[in-house]
Design a protein around this motif. Structure first.
Motif, PDB file in Angstrom:
ATOM      1  N   GLY A   1     -11.738  10.185   1.020  1.00 19.95           N
ATOM      2  CA  GLY A   1     -12.203   9.873  -0.308  1.00 19.95           C
ATOM      3  C   GLY A   1     -13.506   9.371  -0.287  1.00 19.95           C
ATOM      4  N   SER A   2     -14.120   8.427   0.774  1.00 19.94           N
ATOM      5  CA  SER A   2     -15.293   7.921   1.050  1.00 19.94           C
ATOM      6  C   SER A   2     -15.318   8.180   2.650  1.00 19.94           C
ATOM      7  CB  SER A   2     -15.620   6.747   0.446  1.00 19.94           C
ATOM      8  OG  SER A   2     -15.302   5.800   1.334  1.00 19.94           O
ATOM      9  N   ASN A   3     -16.710   8.207   3.159  1.00 23.92           N
ATOM     10  CA  ASN A   3     -16.980   7.913   4.575  1.00 23.92           C
ATOM     11  C   ASN A   3     -16.566   6.826   5.347  1.00 23.92           C
ATOM     12  OD1 ASN A   3     -17.632  10.805   4.458  1.00 23.92           O
ATOM     13  ND2 ASN A   3     -19.781  10.054   4.676  1.00 23.92           N
ATOM     14  N   ASN A   4     -16.467   5.692   4.496  1.00 28.55           N
ATOM     15  CA  ASN A   4     -16.377   4.382   4.711  1.00 28.55           C
ATOM     16  C   ASN A   4     -15.133   3.538   4.587  1.00 28.55           C
ATOM     17  OD1 ASN A   4     -19.062   4.779   5.335  1.00 28.55           O
ATOM     18  ND2 ASN A   4     -19.646   4.160   3.333  1.00 28.55           N
ATOM     19  N   ASN A   5     -13.882   4.290   4.175  1.00 34.20           N
ATOM     20  CA  ASN A   5     -12.696   3.432   3.657  1.00 34.20           C
ATOM     21  C   ASN A   5     -11.424   4.385   4.237  1.00 34.20           C
ATOM     22  OD1 ASN A   5     -10.458   3.639   1.974  1.00 34.20           O
ATOM     23  ND2 ASN A   5     -11.459   1.875   0.905  1.00 34.20           N
ATOM     24  N   ILE A   6     -10.585   3.582   4.647  1.00 33.99           N
ATOM     25  CA  ILE A   6      -9.218   4.381   4.808  1.00 33.99           C
ATOM     26  C   ILE A   6      -8.195   3.442   4.151  1.00 33.99           C
ATOM     27  CG2 ILE A   6      -7.408   5.345   6.344  1.00 33.99           C
ATOM     28  CD1 ILE A   6      -9.858   5.713   8.576  1.00 33.99           C
ATOM     29  N   SER A   7      -7.333   3.907   3.509  1.00 38.81           N
ATOM     30  CA  SER A   7      -6.202   3.036   2.694  1.00 38.81           C
ATOM     31  C   SER A   7      -5.007   3.484   3.314  1.00 38.81           C
ATOM     32  CB  SER A   7      -6.506   3.184   1.386  1.00 38.81           C
ATOM     33  OG  SER A   7      -7.828   2.640   0.882  1.00 38.81           O
ATOM     34  N   LEU A   8      -4.300   2.775   3.498  1.00 39.02           N
ATOM     35  CA  LEU A   8      -2.964   3.043   3.808  1.00 39.02           C
ATOM     36  C   LEU A   8      -1.923   2.251   2.777  1.00 39.02           C
ATOM     37  CD1 LEU A   8      -3.028   1.886   7.304  1.00 39.02           C
ATOM     38  CD2 LEU A   8      -3.304   4.421   6.735  1.00 39.02           C
ATOM     39  N   LEU A   9      -0.801   2.797   2.051  1.00 40.58           N
ATOM     40  CA  LEU A   9       0.152   2.169   1.366  1.00 40.58           C
ATOM     41  C   LEU A   9       1.458   1.780   1.947  1.00 40.58           C
ATOM     42  CD1 LEU A   9       0.594   1.299  -1.696  1.00 40.58           C
ATOM     43  CD2 LEU A   9       1.841   3.091  -1.975  1.00 40.58           C
ATOM     44  N   VAL A  10       1.814   0.701   2.141  1.00 44.92           N
ATOM     45  CA  VAL A  10       3.008   0.310   2.835  1.00 44.92           C
ATOM     46  C   VAL A  10       3.708  -0.604   2.044  1.00 44.92           C
ATOM     47  CG1 VAL A  10       1.850   0.185   5.226  1.00 44.92           C
ATOM     48  CG2 VAL A  10       1.652  -2.038   4.118  1.00 44.92           C
ATOM     49  N   ASN A  11       5.197  -0.727   2.475  1.00 44.61           N
ATOM     50  CA  ASN A  11       6.068  -1.985   1.583  1.00 44.61           C
ATOM     51  C   ASN A  11       5.211  -3.251   2.029  1.00 44.61           C
ATOM     52  OD1 ASN A  11       8.074  -0.134   0.574  1.00 44.61           O
ATOM     53  ND2 ASN A  11       8.870   0.022   2.590  1.00 44.61           N
ATOM     54  N   THR A  12       5.518  -4.154   0.839  1.00 44.83           N
ATOM     55  CA  THR A  12       4.683  -5.267   1.322  1.00 44.83           C
ATOM     56  C   THR A  12       5.290  -6.193   2.443  1.00 44.83           C
ATOM     57  OG1 THR A  12       4.055  -5.598  -1.096  1.00 44.83           O
ATOM     58  CG2 THR A  12       4.196  -7.508   0.185  1.00 44.83           C
ATOM     59  N   SER A  13       6.763  -5.741   2.249  1.00 45.66           N
ATOM     60  CA  SER A  13       7.477  -6.527   3.763  1.00 45.66           C
ATOM     61  C   SER A  13       7.034  -6.059   5.106  1.00 45.66           C
ATOM     62  CB  SER A  13       9.078  -6.105   3.560  1.00 45.66           C
ATOM     63  OG  SER A  13       9.225  -4.601   3.535  1.00 45.66           O
ATOM     64  N   ASP A  14       6.519  -5.034   5.140  1.00 39.46           N
ATOM     65  CA  ASP A  14       5.688  -4.549   6.443  1.00 39.46           C
ATOM     66  C   ASP A  14       4.312  -4.607   6.465  1.00 39.46           C
ATOM     67  OD1 ASP A  14       8.237  -3.091   7.154  1.00 39.46           O
ATOM     68  OD2 ASP A  14       7.458  -1.243   6.122  1.00 39.46           O
ATOM     69  N   LYS A  15       3.478  -5.461   5.484  1.00 40.08           N
ATOM     70  CA  LYS A  15       2.324  -5.582   5.498  1.00 40.08           C
ATOM     71  C   LYS A  15       1.721  -6.331   6.730  1.00 40.08           C
ATOM     72  CE  LYS A  15       0.459  -9.216   3.159  1.00 40.08           C
ATOM     73  NZ  LYS A  15      -0.032 -10.012   2.131  1.00 40.08           N
ATOM     74  N   LEU A  16       2.726  -7.778   6.988  1.00 40.37           N
ATOM     75  CA  LEU A  16       2.220  -8.512   8.228  1.00 40.37           C
ATOM     76  C   LEU A  16       2.088  -7.884   9.655  1.00 40.37           C
ATOM     77  CD1 LEU A  16       1.828 -11.600   8.201  1.00 40.37           C
ATOM     78  CD2 LEU A  16       4.172 -11.862   8.879  1.00 40.37           C
ATOM     79  N   GLU A  17       3.337  -6.922   9.513  1.00 39.19           N
ATOM     80  CA  GLU A  17       3.368  -5.922  11.198  1.00 39.19           C
ATOM     81  C   GLU A  17       2.108  -5.049  10.989  1.00 39.19           C
ATOM     82  OE1 GLU A  17       6.826  -3.919  11.207  1.00 39.19           O
ATOM     83  OE2 GLU A  17       6.490  -3.240  13.365  1.00 39.19           O
ATOM     84  N   THR A  18       1.759  -4.402  10.015  1.00 39.77           N
ATOM     85  CA  THR A  18       0.871  -3.520   9.925  1.00 39.77           C
ATOM     86  C   THR A  18      -0.547  -3.986  10.280  1.00 39.77           C
ATOM     87  OG1 THR A  18       1.888  -2.447   8.194  1.00 39.77           O
ATOM     88  CG2 THR A  18      -0.397  -1.627   8.429  1.00 39.77           C
ATOM     89  N   LEU A  19      -0.793  -5.456   9.409  1.00 39.96           N
ATOM     90  CA  LEU A  19      -2.208  -5.962   9.770  1.00 39.96           C
ATOM     91  C   LEU A  19      -2.419  -6.463  11.322  1.00 39.96           C
ATOM     92  CD1 LEU A  19      -2.577  -8.264   6.520  1.00 39.96           C
ATOM     93  CD2 LEU A  19      -3.665  -6.166   7.320  1.00 39.96           C
ATOM     94  N   GLN A  20      -1.081  -6.958  11.673  1.00 42.43           N
ATOM     95  CA  GLN A  20      -1.312  -7.559  13.087  1.00 42.43           C
ATOM     96  C   GLN A  20      -1.417  -6.503  14.245  1.00 42.43           C
ATOM     97  OE1 GLN A  20       2.420  -9.932  13.275  1.00 42.43           O
ATOM     98  NE2 GLN A  20       1.487 -11.655  12.158  1.00 42.43           N
ATOM     99  N   LYS A  21      -0.675  -5.262  14.009  1.00 44.57           N
ATOM    100  CA  LYS A  21      -0.823  -4.029  14.877  1.00 44.57           C
ATOM    101  C   LYS A  21      -2.151  -3.818  14.852  1.00 44.57           C
ATOM    102  CE  LYS A  21       3.728  -2.490  15.911  1.00 44.57           C
ATOM    103  NZ  LYS A  21       4.764  -1.668  15.435  1.00 44.57           N
TER     104      LYS A  21
END
Ligand code: ADP
Ligand code: ASP
Ligand code: MG
Length: 442
Positions: A409-429
């Protein structure tokens, strides 16, 4: 001229207020914007909620407890008798008003008036501290110049005119102290710039006076490459561009209120983030320059709702997207992420005020599925979509359930939609694989 903003922790104790005094005690005129002492706005929100729930004696007890806390702080902060009397008189008047509010009919205006007291208290006390040191200080009420219009945008013309007038009235002053967060609405009623809004006050003021720089002083050494509340081993970034900082702030980096960057970006005023507890640390400088390549930082925003809208006809009919977007536009509901397939479109919103009405309208020509409790994880950096390291992102996320991806959508951003319960694990990984050079991809 410089604009300084100090957040809740920075003015949250007598010791820290004295640190702030040292930081601003440099030659040159300046405007100092303060938040409420940390915890106070939360206390005021609780008091207001108790009043709304008609739990009047609990509300009164909380008001009395907060009053006692402030009395104790003033004893430590101000030693000069006449000044202490002045501060105590002011504090007593603020708390009398809060006690009176217990018997008033509950309204949005009452709520906003209660919330405004935190910044009014901290700025009065801090001005007294500066006076005690013999500094030449003027306390400006934000309610005399800070105003938003009917679309909730800052009324820049009004702000500039009134701020300049007030500053000219006290032209011999070196240090102007004022409240962050609080303002008037188009009707002249007390309102605010939303939680965390003191950052926004500072940049609105910076743009209005054409400041040389706006400095936001907080409890951390600058903008980190991931959310330090959820991830270990994050590190401060020495530079960010306005666009990068704006995107990260919008997508949940709590260090900046989401709107903070807008006023200074358009007039190219540098925005610097500094740590009140470690003033010598470099912090983060935010300007129009972009440095580095690849993924620079990650942020996450909660409270997202995903809406899948499937055309009832088998193929994506001409005009389908237009009809969908028109409905969201009519209900003034902004869309953050969007992905499409031949027969369906998935999008996300964070404002669910009109979701029922929107769904009813969509259901006239589509089937609608709604998922709550989602989070957007946003990766930001210069040209990240072309960077050779970016593909590893998809390997990292093989065990995380990603509901949507916005890439390109822009060259400078990638967005992922996850369940909030998976957020912590996603950020840490992501932290481990994107920023830790020693990590080996599985
Ligand atoms: P203040 O009261 O000074 O406005 P805030 O609590 O609003 O302070 O913002 C600072 C906090 O933001 C930090 O203590 C940190 O926990 C949090 N934070 C979240 N994301 C980031 C990030 N990317 N970089 C730095 N701090 C962040
Ligand atoms: N005191 C307000 C809040 O807690 C504004 C701010 O701190 O920026 O949200
Ligand atoms: Mg803040």
């Amino acid at each position: 001229m410089l604009v300084y903003k100090f957040g809740g922790t920075s003015v949250g104790s007598v010791v820290n207020m004295n640190h702030v005094k040292e930081i601003i005690n440099t030659p040159g005129k300046k405007i100092v914007v303060l938040s409420a002492m940390s915890g106070t706005t939360n206390n005021l929100v609780e008091i207001s909620e108790l009043l709304k729930a008609k739990q009047l004696s609990s509300a009164t007890a909380q008001i009395q407890q907060l009053h006692l806390n402030y009395n104790t702080i003033v004893k430590d902060l101000i030693q000069v008798k006449a000044l202490r009397l002045e501060v105590n008189t002011y504090i007593n008047s603020v708390f009398s008003e809060l006690v009176e509010s217990v018997n008033q009919p509950y309204s949005v205006l009452l709520h906003n008036t209660i919330l405004s007291k935190g910044e009014l208290l901290s700025t009065f006390m801090f001005s007294a501290l500066l006076q005690q040191e013999g500094l030449n200080v003027a306390l400006l009420s934000a309610l005399d110049f800070m105003r938003i219009d009917r679309t909730n945008e800052p009324d820049n013309f009004y702000i500039k005119q009134n701020l300049e007038r007030l500053m000219n009235e006290t032209a011999a002053t070196d240090i102007y102290v004022t409240q962050g967060f609080i303002c008037l609405d188009a009707e002249g009623d007390i309102t605010n710039l939303q939680r965390g809004g003191s950052d926004y006050t500072a940049t609105i003021i910076g743009a209005a006076i054409g400041a040389d720089e706006v400095q936001i002083w907080t409890d951390i050494d600058g903008f980190h490459n991931n959310d330090p509340r959820y991830v270990n081993d994050t590190r401060a970034l020495s530079n960010l561009s306005y666009d990068e900082a704006a995107e990260l702030a919008y997508f949940g980096a709590k260090i900046l209120h989401p709107q903070t960057v807008m006023p200074v970006r358009s007039v190219d005023i540098p925005l610097r983030l500094k740590n009140t507890m470690a003033p010598d640390a470099h912090g983060t400088l935010i300007t129009n320059k972009t440095y580095g390549e690849g993924i620079k930082a990650i942020a996450a925003k909660d409270g997202i709702t995903a809406i899948k809208i499937k055309s009832v006809r088998m193929l994506l009919a001409h005009g389908f997207l237009k009809r969908v977007f028109e409905i969201f536009e009519r209900y003034e509901t902004a869309i953050d992420m969007i992905t499409t397939s031949e027969i369906a479109v998935s999008l996300t919103v964070d404002n669910t005020l009109h979701l029922t009405a929107i769904t009813e309208e969509l259901e006239q020509f589509a089937t609608v599925e709604i998922d709550n409790y989602m989070s957007i994880v946003c990766l930001v950096g210069n040209h990240i979509i072309y960077h050779p390291d970016t593909p590893q992102l998809f390997q990292v996320l093989q065990d995380v359930n990603v509901r949507m991806i916005a890439y390109g959508g822009s060259n400078n951003n990638i967005s992922l939609l996850v369940n909030t319960s998976d957020k912590l694990e996603t950020l840490q990984k992501l932290q481990r694989y994107v920023f830790d050079d020693t990590a080996i991809l599985a």
